[in-house]
Design a protein around this motif. Structure first.
Motif, mmCIF file in Angstrom:
data_model
loop_
_atom_site.group_PDB
_atom_site.id
_atom_site.type_symbol
_atom_site.label_atom_id
_atom_site.label_comp_id
_atom_site.label_asym_id
_atom_site.label_seq_id
_atom_site.Cartn_x
_atom_site.Cartn_y
_atom_site.Cartn_z
ATOM 1 N N PHE A 158 -66.891 6.596 12.060
ATOM 2 C CA PHE A 158 -65.490 6.159 11.927
ATOM 3 C C PHE A 158 -65.249 5.597 10.526
ATOM 4 O O PHE A 158 -64.465 4.660 10.353
ATOM 5 C CB PHE A 158 -65.152 5.081 12.969
ATOM 6 C CG PHE A 158 -65.309 5.506 14.409
ATOM 7 C CD1 PHE A 158 -64.858 6.740 14.848
ATOM 8 C CD2 PHE A 158 -65.904 4.658 15.335
ATOM 9 C CE1 PHE A 158 -64.999 7.130 16.170
ATOM 10 C CE2 PHE A 158 -66.052 5.041 16.662
ATOM 11 C CZ PHE A 158 -65.600 6.283 17.082
ATOM 12 N N TYR A 216 -59.484 0.433 16.287
ATOM 13 C CA TYR A 216 -58.305 -0.349 16.695
ATOM 14 C C TYR A 216 -58.789 -1.731 17.151
ATOM 15 O O TYR A 216 -59.937 -1.878 17.592
ATOM 16 C CB TYR A 216 -57.492 0.370 17.785
ATOM 17 C CG TYR A 216 -58.268 0.839 18.988
ATOM 18 C CD1 TYR A 216 -58.318 0.071 20.155
ATOM 19 C CD2 TYR A 216 -58.951 2.059 18.986
ATOM 20 C CE1 TYR A 216 -59.028 0.500 21.268
ATOM 21 C CE2 TYR A 216 -59.660 2.494 20.099
ATOM 22 C CZ TYR A 216 -59.691 1.721 21.229
ATOM 23 O OH TYR A 216 -60.397 2.153 22.329
ATOM 24 N N ILE A 228 -60.771 -2.501 20.524
ATOM 25 C CA ILE A 228 -61.906 -1.646 20.913
ATOM 26 C C ILE A 228 -63.117 -2.499 21.315
ATOM 27 O O ILE A 228 -63.399 -3.537 20.718
ATOM 28 C CB ILE A 228 -62.271 -0.639 19.797
ATOM 29 C CG1 ILE A 228 -63.204 0.446 20.348
ATOM 30 C CG2 ILE A 228 -62.885 -1.333 18.595
ATOM 31 C CD1 ILE A 228 -63.436 1.607 19.394
ATOM 32 N N GLY A 262 -66.070 -0.626 22.628
ATOM 33 C CA GLY A 262 -67.068 0.406 22.961
ATOM 34 C C GLY A 262 -68.283 0.356 22.053
ATOM 35 O O GLY A 262 -68.333 -0.410 21.096
ATOM 36 N N TRP A 296 -65.963 10.657 29.863
ATOM 37 C CA TRP A 296 -65.912 9.909 28.609
ATOM 38 C C TRP A 296 -64.631 9.085 28.454
ATOM 39 O O TRP A 296 -63.532 9.609 28.620
ATOM 40 C CB TRP A 296 -66.036 10.896 27.424
ATOM 41 C CG TRP A 296 -66.155 10.181 26.113
ATOM 42 C CD1 TRP A 296 -67.321 9.795 25.489
ATOM 43 C CD2 TRP A 296 -65.086 9.747 25.268
ATOM 44 N NE1 TRP A 296 -67.026 9.143 24.323
ATOM 45 C CE2 TRP A 296 -65.664 9.095 24.157
ATOM 46 C CE3 TRP A 296 -63.698 9.828 25.347
ATOM 47 C CZ2 TRP A 296 -64.915 8.545 23.120
ATOM 48 C CZ3 TRP A 296 -62.950 9.267 24.317
ATOM 49 C CH2 TRP A 296 -63.558 8.642 23.217
ATOM 50 N N GLY A 297 -64.805 7.817 28.104
ATOM 51 C CA GLY A 297 -63.716 6.996 27.592
ATOM 52 C C GLY A 297 -63.023 6.081 28.587
ATOM 53 O O GLY A 297 -62.999 6.338 29.797
ATOM 54 N N GLY A 298 -62.473 5.009 28.052
ATOM 55 C CA GLY A 298 -61.600 4.134 28.809
ATOM 56 C C GLY A 298 -62.242 2.887 29.388
ATOM 57 O O GLY A 298 -61.598 1.846 29.480
ATOM 58 N N GLU A 299 -63.509 2.998 29.785
ATOM 59 C CA GLU A 299 -64.151 1.864 30.481
ATOM 60 C C GLU A 299 -64.252 0.640 29.580
ATOM 61 O O GLU A 299 -64.134 -0.493 30.048
ATOM 62 C CB GLU A 299 -65.515 2.271 31.040
ATOM 63 C CG GLU A 299 -66.688 2.304 30.060
ATOM 64 C CD GLU A 299 -66.578 3.371 28.993
ATOM 65 O OE1 GLU A 299 -65.872 4.374 29.215
ATOM 66 O OE2 GLU A 299 -67.208 3.203 27.925
ATOM 67 N N ASP A 300 -64.434 0.880 28.295
ATOM 68 C CA ASP A 300 -64.547 -0.243 27.353
ATOM 69 C C ASP A 300 -63.166 -0.871 27.120
ATOM 70 O O ASP A 300 -63.044 -2.086 26.953
ATOM 71 C CB ASP A 300 -65.183 0.215 26.043
ATOM 72 C CG ASP A 300 -64.483 1.415 25.440
ATOM 73 O OD1 ASP A 300 -63.912 2.233 26.197
ATOM 74 O OD2 ASP A 300 -64.480 1.539 24.204
ATOM 75 N N ASP A 301 -62.127 -0.031 27.139
ATOM 76 C CA ASP A 301 -60.763 -0.571 26.978
ATOM 77 C C ASP A 301 -60.397 -1.435 28.177
ATOM 78 O O ASP A 301 -59.736 -2.461 28.039
ATOM 79 C CB ASP A 301 -59.753 0.578 26.832
ATOM 80 C CG ASP A 301 -60.074 1.455 25.630
ATOM 81 O OD1 ASP A 301 -60.418 0.892 24.569
ATOM 82 O OD2 ASP A 301 -59.999 2.687 25.754
ATOM 83 N N ARG A 355 -58.003 8.936 31.980
ATOM 84 C CA ARG A 355 -58.430 7.568 31.684
ATOM 85 C C ARG A 355 -57.276 6.596 31.425
ATOM 86 O O ARG A 355 -57.382 5.414 31.766
ATOM 87 C CB ARG A 355 -59.440 7.539 30.551
ATOM 88 C CG ARG A 355 -58.934 7.893 29.163
ATOM 89 C CD ARG A 355 -60.131 7.945 28.218
ATOM 90 N NE ARG A 355 -59.751 7.976 26.820
ATOM 91 C CZ ARG A 355 -59.287 9.039 26.187
ATOM 92 N NH1 ARG A 355 -59.094 10.177 26.860
ATOM 93 N NH2 ARG A 355 -58.992 8.979 24.901
HETATM 94 C C1 BGC Z 1 -61.561 5.490 24.401
HETATM 95 C C2 BGC Z 1 -62.654 4.474 24.270
HETATM 96 C C3 BGC Z 1 -63.466 4.721 22.999
HETATM 97 C C4 BGC Z 1 -62.529 4.793 21.806
HETATM 98 C C5 BGC Z 1 -63.253 5.101 20.497
HETATM 99 C C6 BGC Z 1 -60.723 5.503 23.159
HETATM 100 O O1 BGC Z 1 -59.734 6.494 23.253
HETATM 101 O O2 BGC Z 1 -60.752 5.207 25.529
HETATM 102 O O3 BGC Z 1 -63.496 4.513 25.397
HETATM 103 O O4 BGC Z 1 -64.396 3.687 22.803
HETATM 104 O O5 BGC Z 1 -61.529 5.763 22.021
HETATM 105 O O6 BGC Z 1 -63.898 6.313 20.528
#
Ligand code: BGC
Ligand code: MN
Length: 377
Positions: A256, A262, A265, A267, A290-295, A332
């Motif tokens: 990144f 952002y 975040i 994750g 993939w994704g969302g659980e950390d948000d 997600r």
């Molecule tokens: C996802 C997260 C991920 C982040 C960065 C977001 O769209 O929901 O789970 O950590 O992108 O990749």
């Protein structure tokens, strides 16, 4: 579902070699005590997959490790197909903590910050070391992927929890990097690898919740670091401890451009105290793929009037190991929205799983689990 054996096309050659090796071993060797780096995957001739515990690889001094299987119906069709785990049987594994814990009462407390820190650390991505190499190099480890300083006592015990499936090379690079890194920080730590069996989509968050629950059955950990296997810290001042507030550790990732994507975040790599994790009811179990659980965790933290702390961007730097991008879970955002009302019902208190196997290897504590599949939409 694509078996993980076939997911990584660049490694096809390597896997082919291993398969040939497996076949030869199968023919020539039936009962010897097998030690060494093993990327397990076994297939019977009639195309039925032979569960790993049945394979001849899983023998320790002549005893089949299947005796270690807990609550697992050996006749069910849910065999442990395709799981690729670097597995090493350690001959005389002593209990990981007992001896050290006994002496620890007579020792002074360790300093809060280690005197061995330098700053930038070297990252090695090639070659991928073998399990044997790591076992020899890190002979100072205790069974279960545990270490703590010998001449002083660390007050807070840290569990590093890695959600895992099909990333054997990454795990080896991770272990190669992390053991010396954590030792240099003079931590009392244990690495847990939480592997999901090959059924259904990956659920990173549930694996982390299980890591928390299972680790606490073994020892009274004070701090949990939840860690993607493909992230390697670049600076040893990035302390793997739990501060007053939950800490997002992987602030600046090379992939990144070393920028925080952002502000909310959470994750990659994160640190949460045992107490806070309980208060937050862990992660949501509703994010599959993939994704969302950390948000969602980020929302939980805010909801409980905690906040995300971070090290400066110059310190919290990480290299990400290359892999094919997983396709994001398209649901997600919906799950995230609905989840705002479910913090106290979806999490540690709603977790359904089965531990298929648990094993202390020298490099890590390995816990293989089966999750209750997601409800069909
Ligand atoms: C996802 C997260 C991920 C982040 C960065 C977001 O769209 O929901 O789970 O950590 O992108 O990749
Ligand atoms: Mn990644």
């Amino acid at each position: 579902m694509t078996p993980c054996l076939l997911q990584n096309t660049p490694y096809k050659g390597l896997f082919l070699l291993i398969l040939i090796f497996v076949a030869l071993e199968y023919i020539f060797n039936s009962s010897s005590d097998i030690r060494g780096a093993i990327f397990n995957t076994t297939k019977s001739r009639n195309n039925n997959y032979v569960p790993l515990w049945k394979s001849l690889w899983f023998k320790e001094n002549g005893t089949n490790i299947s005796t270690n299987l807990r609550n697992y119906n050996l006749n069910s069709s849910n065999s442990l197909d395709y799981i690729v785990t670097p597995f090493y049987v350690i001959g005389n594994a002593t209990s990981m903590y007992s001896e050290n814990d006994i002496i620890s009462t007579n020792r002074p407390s360790c300093p809060d910050i280690s005197q061995y820190l330098y700053g930038k650390v070297h990252i090695s991505k090639h070659p991928v070391p073998s399990v044997q190499t790591l076992q020899h190099r890190f002979a100072w480890l205790r069974a279960g992927g545990h270490w703590s300083p010998l001449n002083c006592t660390v007050n807070k015990k840290v569990a590093i929890v890695i959600p895992f499936r099909c990333r054997a090379e990454h795990l080896l690079l991770f272990l190669q990097h992390m053991h010396p890194f954590l030792k240099k920080q003079q931590l009392d730590y244990t690495i847990f690898v939480l592997e999901q069996d090959n059924k259904g989509p990956f659920n990173r968050a549930s694996l982390m919740n299980i890591g928390y629950i299972e680790a606490l059955k073994l020892r009274k950990f004070d701090c949990f670091i939840f860690h993607d296997v493909d992230l390697l810290p670049e600076d040893d001042r990035n302390l793997y401890t739990c501060p007053e507030q939950p800490r997002h550790m992987s602030v600046a990732v090379d992939m990144f451009s070393y920028k925080l994507p952002y502000p909310a975040i959470f994750g990659g790599v994160s640190a949460i105290s045992t107490e806070h994790f309980k208060l937050l009811n862990g992660f949501s179990n509703s994010f599959w793929g993939w994704g969302g659980e950390d948000d969602d965790m980020s929302n939980r933290i805010r909801h409980h009037h905690l906040y995300i702390s971070r090290y400066p961007i110059a310190i919290a730097r990480y290299t990400m190991l290359r892999h094919r991008k997983d396709s994001p879970n398209p649901h997600r955002f919906n799950v995230l929205k609905k989840g705002q009302k479910l913090f106290d019902r979806d999490g540690l208190n709603s977790l359904t799983y089965e531990v298929l196997m648990e094993k202390e290897t020298l490099l890590y504590t390995w816990i293989l689990v089966k999750l209750k599949p997601p409800p069909t939409r």
